[in-house]
Design a protein around this motif. Structure first.
Motif, short mmCIF file in Angstrom:
data_model
loop_
_atom_site.label_atom_id
_atom_site.label_comp_id
_atom_site.label_asym_id
_atom_site.label_seq_id
_atom_site.Cartn_x
_atom_site.Cartn_y
_atom_site.Cartn_z
N PRO A 76 0.82 -1.21 0.00
CA PRO A 76 0.00 0.00 0.00
C PRO A 76 0.86 1.27 0.00
O PRO A 76 1.86 1.34 0.71
N ALA A 77 0.45 2.24 -0.78
CA ALA A 77 1.18 3.51 -0.88
C ALA A 77 1.22 4.22 0.48
O ALA A 77 2.15 4.99 0.74
N SER A 78 0.26 3.94 1.33
CA SER A 78 0.20 4.58 2.65
C SER A 78 1.39 4.25 3.54
O SER A 78 1.63 4.94 4.54
N ARG A 79 2.15 3.21 3.18
CA ARG A 79 3.34 2.85 3.95
C ARG A 79 4.51 3.78 3.67
O ARG A 79 5.52 3.74 4.35
N PHE A 80 4.38 4.61 2.63
CA PHE A 80 5.49 5.44 2.18
C PHE A 80 5.08 6.91 2.15
O PHE A 80 3.93 7.25 2.40
N ARG A 81 6.04 7.74 1.79
CA ARG A 81 5.78 9.18 1.71
C ARG A 81 6.29 9.74 0.39
O ARG A 81 7.16 9.15 -0.24
N GLY A 82 5.75 10.87 0.02
CA GLY A 82 6.24 11.62 -1.13
C GLY A 82 6.19 10.85 -2.44
O GLY A 82 5.22 10.15 -2.74
N ARG A 83 7.26 11.00 -3.21
CA ARG A 83 7.35 10.39 -4.54
C ARG A 83 7.22 8.88 -4.47
O ARG A 83 6.59 8.25 -5.34
N VAL A 84 7.82 8.28 -3.45
CA VAL A 84 7.76 6.82 -3.31
C VAL A 84 6.31 6.36 -3.16
O VAL A 84 5.87 5.44 -3.85
N ALA A 85 5.55 7.04 -2.30
CA ALA A 85 4.13 6.68 -2.11
C ALA A 85 3.36 6.86 -3.41
O ALA A 85 2.53 6.02 -3.76
N GLN A 86 3.66 7.93 -4.12
CA GLN A 86 2.97 8.21 -5.37
C GLN A 86 3.20 7.09 -6.39
O GLN A 86 2.25 6.61 -7.02
N ILE A 87 4.43 6.62 -6.51
CA ILE A 87 4.73 5.61 -7.52
C ILE A 87 4.23 4.23 -7.08
O ILE A 87 3.78 3.43 -7.92
N TYR A 88 4.24 3.93 -5.80
CA TYR A 88 3.60 2.69 -5.34
C TYR A 88 2.11 2.73 -5.67
O TYR A 88 1.52 1.71 -6.02
N GLY A 89 1.51 3.91 -5.57
CA GLY A 89 0.11 4.07 -5.96
C GLY A 89 -0.09 3.80 -7.44
O GLY A 89 -1.07 3.15 -7.84
N TYR A 90 0.84 4.28 -8.27
CA TYR A 90 0.76 4.01 -9.71
C TYR A 90 0.82 2.51 -9.97
O TYR A 90 0.05 1.99 -10.79
N ALA A 91 1.72 1.83 -9.28
CA ALA A 91 1.87 0.38 -9.49
C ALA A 91 0.59 -0.36 -9.14
O ALA A 91 0.22 -1.33 -9.81
N SER A 92 -0.12 0.11 -8.12
CA SER A 92 -1.37 -0.57 -7.75
C SER A 92 -2.50 -0.23 -8.72
O SER A 92 -3.44 -1.00 -8.86
N LYS A 93 -2.40 0.91 -9.41
CA LYS A 93 -3.44 1.31 -10.36
C LYS A 93 -3.28 0.66 -11.73
O LYS A 93 -4.26 0.37 -12.41
N ILE A 94 -2.02 0.43 -12.13
CA ILE A 94 -1.79 -0.17 -13.46
C ILE A 94 -0.81 -1.36 -13.35
O ILE A 94 0.23 -1.40 -13.99
N PRO A 95 -1.17 -2.37 -12.53
CA PRO A 95 -0.25 -3.49 -12.35
C PRO A 95 0.04 -4.24 -13.65
O PRO A 95 1.13 -4.77 -13.85
N GLU A 96 -0.95 -4.26 -14.57
CA GLU A 96 -0.74 -4.98 -15.84
C GLU A 96 0.36 -4.34 -16.68
O GLU A 96 1.04 -5.04 -17.44
N VAL A 97 0.57 -3.04 -16.54
CA VAL A 97 1.65 -2.36 -17.27
C VAL A 97 2.99 -2.65 -16.59
O VAL A 97 3.95 -3.06 -17.25
N PHE A 98 3.05 -2.47 -15.27
CA PHE A 98 4.29 -2.72 -14.54
C PHE A 98 4.73 -4.18 -14.70
O PHE A 98 5.91 -4.47 -14.75
N ASP A 99 3.76 -5.07 -14.80
CA ASP A 99 4.06 -6.50 -14.90
C ASP A 99 4.66 -6.90 -16.25
O ASP A 99 5.27 -7.95 -16.37
N LYS A 100 4.50 -6.04 -17.24
CA LYS A 100 5.05 -6.35 -18.57
C LYS A 100 6.44 -5.77 -18.77
O LYS A 100 7.06 -6.01 -19.81
N LEU A 101 6.94 -5.04 -17.77
CA LEU A 101 8.21 -4.35 -17.93
C LEU A 101 9.35 -5.08 -17.24
O LEU A 101 9.22 -5.54 -16.11
N TYR A 102 10.48 -5.10 -17.92
CA TYR A 102 11.72 -5.61 -17.34
C TYR A 102 12.27 -4.52 -16.43
O TYR A 102 12.23 -3.34 -16.78
N CYS A 103 12.78 -4.87 -15.28
CA CYS A 103 13.34 -3.88 -14.37
C CYS A 103 14.83 -3.73 -14.65
O CYS A 103 15.58 -4.70 -14.56
N TYR A 104 15.23 -2.53 -14.98
CA TYR A 104 16.61 -2.28 -15.39
C TYR A 104 17.59 -2.14 -14.23
O TYR A 104 18.76 -1.87 -14.46
N CYS A 105 17.16 -2.35 -13.01
CA CYS A 105 18.14 -2.42 -11.92
C CYS A 105 18.69 -3.85 -11.82
O CYS A 105 19.54 -4.13 -10.99
#
Length: 147
Positions: A76-105
């Protein structure tokens, strides 16, 4: 007449100490490796838990319908603050997009993480501490919004 014991030379004593130290370190490394393998096996076999006993091993319908590779929920985005919380929120809103991406780290190749996709980074606190994951998640959101 008693026999005289041969005294070990200083070099021999030092060599024995080094050998014993190396054997001790090698043994410790071996024990840690075995523990890691055992713990990894246990965590991979851990059951998926749900709200009730009937659904403990069931995969949620939303996940099956979406055809996601990563089936664990985003933190949940509520576990974080600022930009981190915002992007965790994005991941929960569009998981199908995040799930198709290779992580470059390269967390997929790292034996410590063994992540499946970018979405996996958001199922734990990995992304919160990784600028690459956050940048990629932000870019995924922006591109999705742009169509």
């Amino acid at each position: 007449m008693g026999r005289k014991k041969k005294k070990k030379s200083t070099e021999t004593k030092q060599a024995e100490k080094k050998t014993n130290l190396l054997l001790g370190v090698a043994g410790a490394v071996f024990v840690v490796m075995i523990a890691y393998v055992v713990l990894q096996g246990a965590s991979e076999k851990a059951p998926i838990t749900g709200q009730n006993a009937a659904s403990d091993t069931a995969i949620p319908n939303k996940v099956v319908k979406a055809g996601l590779i990563e089936i664990r929920p985003v933190l949940p985005a509520s576990r974080f603050r600022g930009r981190v919380a915002q992007i965790y929120g994005y991941a929960s809103k569009i998981p199908e997009v995040f799930d198709k991406l290779y992580c470059y780290c390269r967390c997929k190749e790292n034996p410590r993480f063994r992540h499946k996709t970018l979405l996996t980074c958001y199922t734990d606190e990995h992304a919160a501490n990784c600028g690459i994951c956050l940048d990629e998640g932000s870019a995924a959101w922006e591109m999705t919004q742009d169509g």
